[in-house]
Scaffold this active site. Structure first.
Site, mmCIF file in Angstrom:
data_model
loop_
_atom_site.group_PDB
_atom_site.id
_atom_site.type_symbol
_atom_site.label_atom_id
_atom_site.label_comp_id
_atom_site.label_asym_id
_atom_site.label_seq_id
_atom_site.Cartn_x
_atom_site.Cartn_y
_atom_site.Cartn_z
ATOM 1 N N CYS A 128 3.912 -6.054 14.586
ATOM 2 C CA CYS A 128 3.317 -5.856 13.266
ATOM 3 C C CYS A 128 3.418 -4.372 12.947
ATOM 4 O O CYS A 128 2.781 -3.547 13.617
ATOM 5 C CB CYS A 128 1.859 -6.308 13.297
ATOM 6 N N CYS A 135 8.354 -5.014 7.920
ATOM 7 C CA CYS A 135 7.229 -5.912 8.177
ATOM 8 C C CYS A 135 7.872 -7.105 8.861
ATOM 9 O O CYS A 135 8.918 -7.588 8.403
ATOM 10 C CB CYS A 135 6.557 -6.332 6.874
HETATM 11 N N1 DGL Z 1 3.678 -8.678 9.880
HETATM 12 C C1 DGL Z 1 2.925 -7.513 9.512
HETATM 13 C C2 DGL Z 1 3.791 -6.258 9.585
HETATM 14 O O1 DGL Z 1 4.784 -6.219 10.293
HETATM 15 C C3 DGL Z 1 2.155 -7.480 8.245
HETATM 16 C C4 DGL Z 1 1.720 -8.688 7.508
HETATM 17 C C5 DGL Z 1 0.318 -8.508 6.967
HETATM 18 O O2 DGL Z 1 0.128 -7.918 5.896
HETATM 19 O O3 DGL Z 1 -0.593 -8.937 7.675
HETATM 20 O O4 DGL Z 1 3.486 -5.271 8.963
#
Ligand code: DGL
Length: 272
Positions: free
Chosen positions: A78, A192
Site C-alpha cells: 500500500c 497505488c
Molecule cells: N492500495 C492503497 C495504495 O497502494 C490505497 C487504497 C486506499 O485508498 O485505501 O495506496
C-alpha cells in the site's frame, strides 16, 4: 490460527484488495512461499484518511497479522501506508518489512519526453516521502501528480464483479493528461496497488498509448532476495485471506475466487 511452518510465510498487507496486484507479481515470479493477504477492510480506503489515524492503525493491524500467521516477512502493499508509516512499522516489528512506494526511478529511466504522470491516492501525492523520491530518483524529470478520488473503490468494485462507473477512470486520466504539460506525458506510474487491477480500463481512456509502470515486479525481486535461503523450489501457495471488517463476505468471496484456500476475520485492537 498458528499454521505449521515448513517454508516462509509471507504477509501481504493492504487497506483493501490492492495487495492482490502484488500477490500476482509474487506468483508470476514463482517464489516458493506461503502467501497470506491481509486487507484492513474495516478502515478502507486509506487514501482519504487522516495521517494521525493511519499512524496508529497501520502498525497495529500489521502486528496483529504477523502474530496471526507467524509471518517471516511483511510487504506493506500500500503506497499510502508505506509513504507514511514504513519507518514506524519497521521500528515496531521484528521481521523484514518491504514497503511499496511510487516507482519514480524506473519511470524516470523510461521516459523519452522527460514528463511522467504519477497517479496515486490523494494522500500519497502530497507526502514528503513522495517529494523525496522525486528529488532523489527523478533526475530532473517533470512529474505531473494526480490524486485520484474513488479509483481504489472502483478497483474493489471490479473485483467484486460489479461494473465501476467509467467517469472515475475518465477523471483519473484527465487528471494527468489535462494538466499543463500533460501532452508530453509518455509514462504513467501506477502508485497505488489497486490501480494495476484497473489498468485495462485506464488504458482504454488514455488519449494515446503510454508506458505504465508499477512496483509489483521490483517487490517480487526484493522479496526473493530477502528470503533466498529460506524458499524451497515449489510454487507459491495462496493460504489465507484475512480481513478486519465485520461484514466482509464479498471480500472473502473475491479472495477465495482468486485462489486463497481459506478466509478469516482478524480482530484488531487499534484504538483510534
Ligand atoms: N492500495 C492503497 C495504495 O497502494 C490505497 C487504497 C486506499 O485508498 O485505501 O495506496
Amino acid at each position: 490460527m498458528k499454521p505449521l511452518k515448513n517454508r516462509p510465510h509471507l504477509l501481504v498487507f493492504d487497506s483493501g484488495l490492492g495487495g492482490l496486484s502484488v500477490v500476482n507479481a509474487i506468483v508470476n515470479a514463482g517464489l516458493g512461499v506461503d502467501i497470506y493477504h491481509l486487507a484492513d477492510t474495516a478502515f478502507f480506503p486509506y487514501g482519504e484518511k487522516r495521517d494521525e489515524a493511519l499512524m496508529v492503525r497501520v502498525p497495529a493491524v500489521i502486528q496483529a497479522g504477523i502474530e496471526a500467521i507467524s509471518a517471516d516477512l511483511v510487504i506493506i502493499a500500500c503506497n499510502t501506508a508505506s509513504t507514511l508509516a514504513l519507518d514506524a512499522v519497521r521500528a515496531q516489528v521484528s521481521i523484514p518489512v518491504v514497503g511499496v512506494v511510487p516507482a519514480i526511478k524506473p519511470a524516470a529511466a523510461l521516459t523519452q519526453t522527460g514528463t511522467i504522470g504519477l497517479l496515486a491516492t490523494p494522500k500519497t501525492v502530497t507526502r514528503s516521502y513522495t517529494d523525496q523520491l522525486i528529488a532523489q530518483f527523478g533526475h530532473g524529470t517533470r512529474v505531473l501528480r494526480h490524486g485520484a478520488v474513488g479509483l481504489a473503490d472502483a478497483a474493489e468494485a471490479k473485483l467484486a464483479g460489479q461494473t465501476p462507473d467509467p467517469e472515475i477512470f475518465k477523471a483519473a486520466m484527465s487528471g494527468i493528461f489535462d494538466q499543463e504539460g500533460g501532452a508530453s506525458v509518455d509514462v504513467i506510474v501506477l502508485a497505488c496497488t489497486h490501480y494495476p487491477l484497473v489498468q485495462t480500463e485506464l488504458e482504454a481512456l488514455a488519449p494515446r498509448p503510454v508506458t505504465w509502470v508499477d512496483s509489483g515486479e521490483a517487490i517480487a525481486r526484493r522479496t526473493a532476495h530477502l528470503l533466498q535461503n529460506q524458499m524451497d523450489q515449489t510454487a507459491p501457495v495462496l493460504r489465507t485471506g484475512l480481513t478486519t471488517g465485520g461484514a466482509d463476505e464479498a471480500t472473502h468471496r473475491v479472495l477465495r475466487k482468486v485462489g486463497f484456500q481459506t478466509t478469516q476475520a482478524l480482530s484488531v485492537d487499534a484504538q483510534l
